[in-house]
Design a protein around this motif. Structure first.
Motif, PDB file in Angstrom:
ATOM      1  N   ILE A  28       0.844  -1.199   0.000  1.00  0.00           N
ATOM      2  CA  ILE A  28       0.000   0.000   0.000  1.00  0.00           C
ATOM      3  C   ILE A  28       0.875   1.243   0.000  1.00  0.00           C
ATOM      4  O   ILE A  28       1.822   1.348   0.789  1.00  0.00           O
ATOM      5  CB  ILE A  28      -0.928   0.019   1.230  1.00  0.00           C
ATOM      6  N   GLY A  29       0.552   2.188  -0.859  1.00  0.00           N
ATOM      7  CA  GLY A  29       1.262   3.469  -0.898  1.00  0.00           C
ATOM      8  C   GLY A  29       0.566   4.489  -0.021  1.00  0.00           C
ATOM      9  O   GLY A  29      -0.581   4.866  -0.295  1.00  0.00           O
ATOM     10  N   LEU A  30       1.226   4.935   1.037  1.00  0.00           N
ATOM     11  CA  LEU A  30       0.689   5.951   1.939  1.00  0.00           C
ATOM     12  C   LEU A  30       1.096   7.344   1.462  1.00  0.00           C
ATOM     13  O   LEU A  30       2.150   7.524   0.871  1.00  0.00           O
ATOM     14  CB  LEU A  30       1.199   5.740   3.367  1.00  0.00           C
ATOM     15  N   SER A  31       0.269   8.320   1.771  1.00  0.00           N
ATOM     16  CA  SER A  31       0.530   9.685   1.316  1.00  0.00           C
ATOM     17  C   SER A  31       1.360  10.499   2.295  1.00  0.00           C
ATOM     18  O   SER A  31       1.938  11.519   1.927  1.00  0.00           O
ATOM     19  CB  SER A  31      -0.793  10.407   1.067  1.00  0.00           C
ATOM     20  N   LYS A 213       1.221 -11.089   4.180  1.00  0.00           N
ATOM     21  CA  LYS A 213       2.231 -10.077   4.434  1.00  0.00           C
ATOM     22  C   LYS A 213       1.741  -8.731   3.898  1.00  0.00           C
ATOM     23  O   LYS A 213       1.061  -8.678   2.888  1.00  0.00           O
ATOM     24  CB  LYS A 213       3.560 -10.457   3.765  1.00  0.00           C
ATOM     25  N   VAL A 214       2.121  -7.690   4.596  1.00  0.00           N
ATOM     26  CA  VAL A 214       1.683  -6.344   4.219  1.00  0.00           C
ATOM     27  C   VAL A 214       2.860  -5.390   4.331  1.00  0.00           C
ATOM     28  O   VAL A 214       3.670  -5.485   5.254  1.00  0.00           O
ATOM     29  CB  VAL A 214       0.531  -5.858   5.132  1.00  0.00           C
ATOM     30  N   GLN A 215       2.920  -4.496   3.379  1.00  0.00           N
ATOM     31  CA  GLN A 215       3.896  -3.422   3.423  1.00  0.00           C
ATOM     32  C   GLN A 215       3.157  -2.093   3.274  1.00  0.00           C
ATOM     33  O   GLN A 215       2.391  -1.906   2.328  1.00  0.00           O
ATOM     34  CB  GLN A 215       4.917  -3.567   2.297  1.00  0.00           C
ATOM     35  N   ALA A 227       2.277   6.684 -10.003  1.00  0.00           N
ATOM     36  CA  ALA A 227       3.146   5.902 -10.883  1.00  0.00           C
ATOM     37  C   ALA A 227       3.390   4.513 -10.316  1.00  0.00           C
ATOM     38  O   ALA A 227       3.422   3.512 -11.061  1.00  0.00           O
ATOM     39  CB  ALA A 227       4.472   6.633 -11.097  1.00  0.00           C
ATOM     40  N   ALA A 228       3.560   4.437  -8.991  1.00  0.00           N
ATOM     41  CA  ALA A 228       3.778   3.137  -8.353  1.00  0.00           C
ATOM     42  C   ALA A 228       2.557   2.240  -8.512  1.00  0.00           C
ATOM     43  O   ALA A 228       2.678   1.025  -8.717  1.00  0.00           O
ATOM     44  CB  ALA A 228       4.105   3.333  -6.877  1.00  0.00           C
ATOM     45  N   LEU A 229       1.361   2.831  -8.442  1.00  0.00           N
ATOM     46  CA  LEU A 229       0.132   2.052  -8.634  1.00  0.00           C
ATOM     47  C   LEU A 229       0.020   1.576 -10.071  1.00  0.00           C
ATOM     48  O   LEU A 229      -0.283   0.393 -10.336  1.00  0.00           O
ATOM     49  CB  LEU A 229      -1.079   2.900  -8.262  1.00  0.00           C
ATOM     50  N   LEU A 230       0.266   2.458 -11.015  1.00  0.00           N
ATOM     51  CA  LEU A 230       0.124   2.101 -12.432  1.00  0.00           C
ATOM     52  C   LEU A 230       1.139   1.044 -12.858  1.00  0.00           C
ATOM     53  O   LEU A 230       0.850   0.196 -13.707  1.00  0.00           O
ATOM     54  CB  LEU A 230       0.278   3.353 -13.296  1.00  0.00           C
ATOM     55  N   VAL A 234       2.945  -0.923  -6.264  1.00  0.00           N
ATOM     56  CA  VAL A 234       2.037  -1.025  -5.125  1.00  0.00           C
ATOM     57  C   VAL A 234       0.675  -1.453  -5.673  1.00  0.00           C
ATOM     58  O   VAL A 234       0.386  -1.282  -6.858  1.00  0.00           O
ATOM     59  CB  VAL A 234       1.911   0.298  -4.329  1.00  0.00           C
ATOM     60  N   HIS A 235      -0.161  -1.973  -4.798  1.00  0.00           N
ATOM     61  CA  HIS A 235      -1.451  -2.494  -5.229  1.00  0.00           C
ATOM     62  C   HIS A 235      -2.620  -1.617  -4.819  1.00  0.00           C
ATOM     63  O   HIS A 235      -3.750  -1.833  -5.266  1.00  0.00           O
ATOM     64  CB  HIS A 235      -1.657  -3.896  -4.648  1.00  0.00           C
ATOM     65  N   MET A 236      -2.306  -0.631  -3.976  1.00  0.00           N
ATOM     66  CA  MET A 236      -3.363   0.228  -3.446  1.00  0.00           C
ATOM     67  C   MET A 236      -2.717   1.514  -2.973  1.00  0.00           C
ATOM     68  O   MET A 236      -1.610   1.506  -2.439  1.00  0.00           O
ATOM     69  CB  MET A 236      -4.052  -0.503  -2.286  1.00  0.00           C
ATOM     70  N   ILE A 237      -3.392   2.645  -3.203  1.00  0.00           N
ATOM     71  CA  ILE A 237      -2.894   3.919  -2.687  1.00  0.00           C
ATOM     72  C   ILE A 237      -4.019   4.675  -1.999  1.00  0.00           C
ATOM     73  O   ILE A 237      -5.196   4.505  -2.308  1.00  0.00           O
ATOM     74  CB  ILE A 237      -2.283   4.819  -3.795  1.00  0.00           C
ATOM     75  N   GLU A 238      -3.628   5.496  -1.046  1.00  0.00           N
ATOM     76  CA  GLU A 238      -4.577   6.402  -0.407  1.00  0.00           C
ATOM     77  C   GLU A 238      -4.373   7.799  -0.984  1.00  0.00           C
ATOM     78  O   GLU A 238      -3.428   8.051  -1.735  1.00  0.00           O
ATOM     79  CB  GLU A 238      -4.357   6.426   1.103  1.00  0.00           C
TER      80      GLU A 238
END
Length: 524
Positions: A28-31, A213-215, A227-230, A234-238
């Motif tokens: 997951i990409g955190l902001s 597992k989670v990161q 860009a990381a999502l596309l 990463v598989h999910m972003i907030e």
């Protein structure tokens, strides 16, 4: 470090999500960077959300902020000043020891005594004057005054083991030494400003999360997060960037979930210092002895000078709601009478003249540049609006960790910040942002402008002891009206929170803006 974590940390291999019964990893990409893993150090949404993967509360909330049981199975008022909580049995800490009432008692003792807390959690436990445990799974809380909101306050209090509560320091949480919880994930690693790694707790008392597992990866730059999502990194972003919302919604391989949040973006002014506020200047740039921000007319003029609709439409691209009070209308304790101040620059100039500042004055606005959606752009717009009515406003932005540290030390005269109402009602911002600062009582924990009004304090206290739910709602609404009349802070807008996930992953948008991996699930 486990092999899969080494691969993620070095970036040699991208994490892959295996959906369905064999789901394994979720990235997951955190902001916003997490400032600490200590669950009692800093009331900050990314900290709170990250902590909830490991630690739990007596009572929690759903996505609409309705309360529901967690470590407490049930609760009831024995009388106006006494609450009984029955704890869940057969819950174990990650080290295998049983969870008992003694852990809760030790946690409550720790919370008011965490050193150097930028925004203390003490407000939630200070009303309790006596806490006892008749047995291992029963708690009795006594309050000095009736406290009908006590169960909702417990939503904010994460429980730690007794031995940890009595000995661990904030650095012990950040190192992982004290990261022993009852939650669905176990702690593996924390790299400040970079990532937190977890592994599933297979002995968890509740429903097992879908992910082994989670990161949680901290990617403050919005473009980099998208860009990381596309790319699949990463598989999910907030906090989906407003500028990319249309593109992401049109992408058939992505899904967006959004909701009006409990987060108010607001401006706090130094109304505590009568003289020599550090960033208030004359028009010529000289120090100004008298502090104009103490005058409610000046604060009201500043509010009238800001075009909230323009900020929402042009900067937030519709992903926000103009604010006229502490929470959006659908939340408990709001007032239907309160509306956003109309954009009226000429009226603002008249009020400034009436207050004795016909030519205005100079001011510096301080704001974070990596905490809230478009925070730096919003601050730039506010500075421009104020400058146009004669308040020459300079802008200084900085990373959130520096901003909150300096703000807590009262180094600023004028600041932009945000507050998410943990309790889902106006008592949270009223107490934390506008209550007169009182460390012993836990009031004003995030009142960085040191606004103070004894009449408002009395209204807040009256609301908090009112047993009747309807009457308490009305009292909170009246307190909100009083706070806005005094312009204790300037509300700007409520954020609309949005998450984007890769196809095959579902997430329900939450009003509290929490990003929690255990609520993400393979899509049906």
């Amino acid at each position: 470090m486990a092999h899969w974590f080494r691969k993620l940390a070095t970036g040699l291999v991208l994490a892959v999500v295996a959906l369905g019964a064999h789901a394994t990893e979720l990235v997951i990409g955190l902001s916003t960077p997490i400032t600490s893993l200590d669950p009692h150090y800093h009331q900050l949404t990314p900290n709170n959300a990250a902590a909830r993967h490991v630690f739990q509360t007596l009572i929690t909330t759903d996505e609409f902020q309705n309360i529901k049981p967690q470590l407490a199975e049930s609760w009831k008022a024995l009388d106006a000043n006494t609450w009984e909580f029955k704890l869940r049995k057969n819950v174990k800490w990650h080290d295998g020891k049983p969870f008992t009432a003694d852990d809760v008692l030790a946690t409550f003792k720790r919370i008011p005594n965490v050193p150097n807390s930028p925004a203390s959690f003490a407000v939630w436990v200070k009303p309790i004057i006596e806490a006892t445990a008749p047995d291992a799974h029963t708690l009795i809380f006594k309050t000095a005054l009736p406290n009908p909101a006590l169960p909702r306050d417990m939503v904010a209090v994460l429980i730690v083991p007794k031995a940890v509560a009595e000995t661990a320091k904030t650095e012990d949480y950040n190192s992982g030494k004290a990261m022993i919880g009852t939650g669905p994930f176990k702690f593996v690693e924390y790299k400040a400003g970079d990532r937190v790694l977890y592994t599933r707790n297979d002995a968890y008392w509740g429903p097992k999360p879908a992910w082994d597992k989670v990161q949680l990866r901290m990617i403050s730059n919005s473009s980099a997060r998208v860009a990381a999502l596309l790319s699949g990194d990463v598989h999910m972003i907030e906090a989906v960037p407003t500028a990319d919302m249309a593109m992401i919604r049109a992408n058939k391989n992505l899904t967006v979930a959004s909701a009006v949040s409990n987060r108010l973006i607001y401006l706090h002014m130094d109304s505590g210092r009568a003289t020599n506020s550090p960033f208030v200047r004359t028009k010529s740039g000289q120090p100004m002895e008298a502090n104009p921000l103490r005058d409610p007319r000046v604060r009201k003029a500043m509010s009238m000078a800001i075009n909230r609709d323009a900020i929402v439409e042009r900067i937030m691209e519709g992903q926000a709601v103009p604010a006229g009070q502490l929470l959006a209308d659908q939340f408990y304790g709001t007032s239907p009478r309160l509306k956003p101040d109309k954009f009226d620059p000429e009226g603002a100039k008249k009020l400034l003249a009436e207050a004795g500042y016909p030519d205005g004055f100079g001011l510096t606005l301080h704001a974070p540049n990596n905490r809230y959606i478009n925070d730096e752009k919003i601050a730039q717009a506010v500075a421009q609006f104020l400058t146009r009515v004669g308040i020459d406003t300079k802008l200084e932005t900085m990373p959130s960790a520096i901003f909150f540290s300096r703000g807590t030390k009262l180094e600023f005269s004028f600041l932009l910040a945000g507050w998410g109402a943990e309790t889902g009602d106006t008592s949270s911002p009223l107490r934390a942002l506008l209550g007169t600062y009182d460390r012993d009582q836990g009031m004003g924990a995030a009142n960085r402008g040191r606004f103070s009004d004894v009449g408002l304090d009395a209204m807040i206290t009256s609301a908090m002891v009112q047993i009747d739910d309807t009457k308490r709602r009305l009292l909170l609404a009246a307190a909100s009206e009083k706070a806005m009349a005094l312009q204790g802070l300037i509300p700007l807008h409520y954020e609309v929170s949005a998450w984007a996930t890769k196809k095959g992953i579902a997430y329900t948008a939450r009003a509290d803006q929490y990003t929690m991996a255990f609520e993400a699930r393979p899509a049906k």
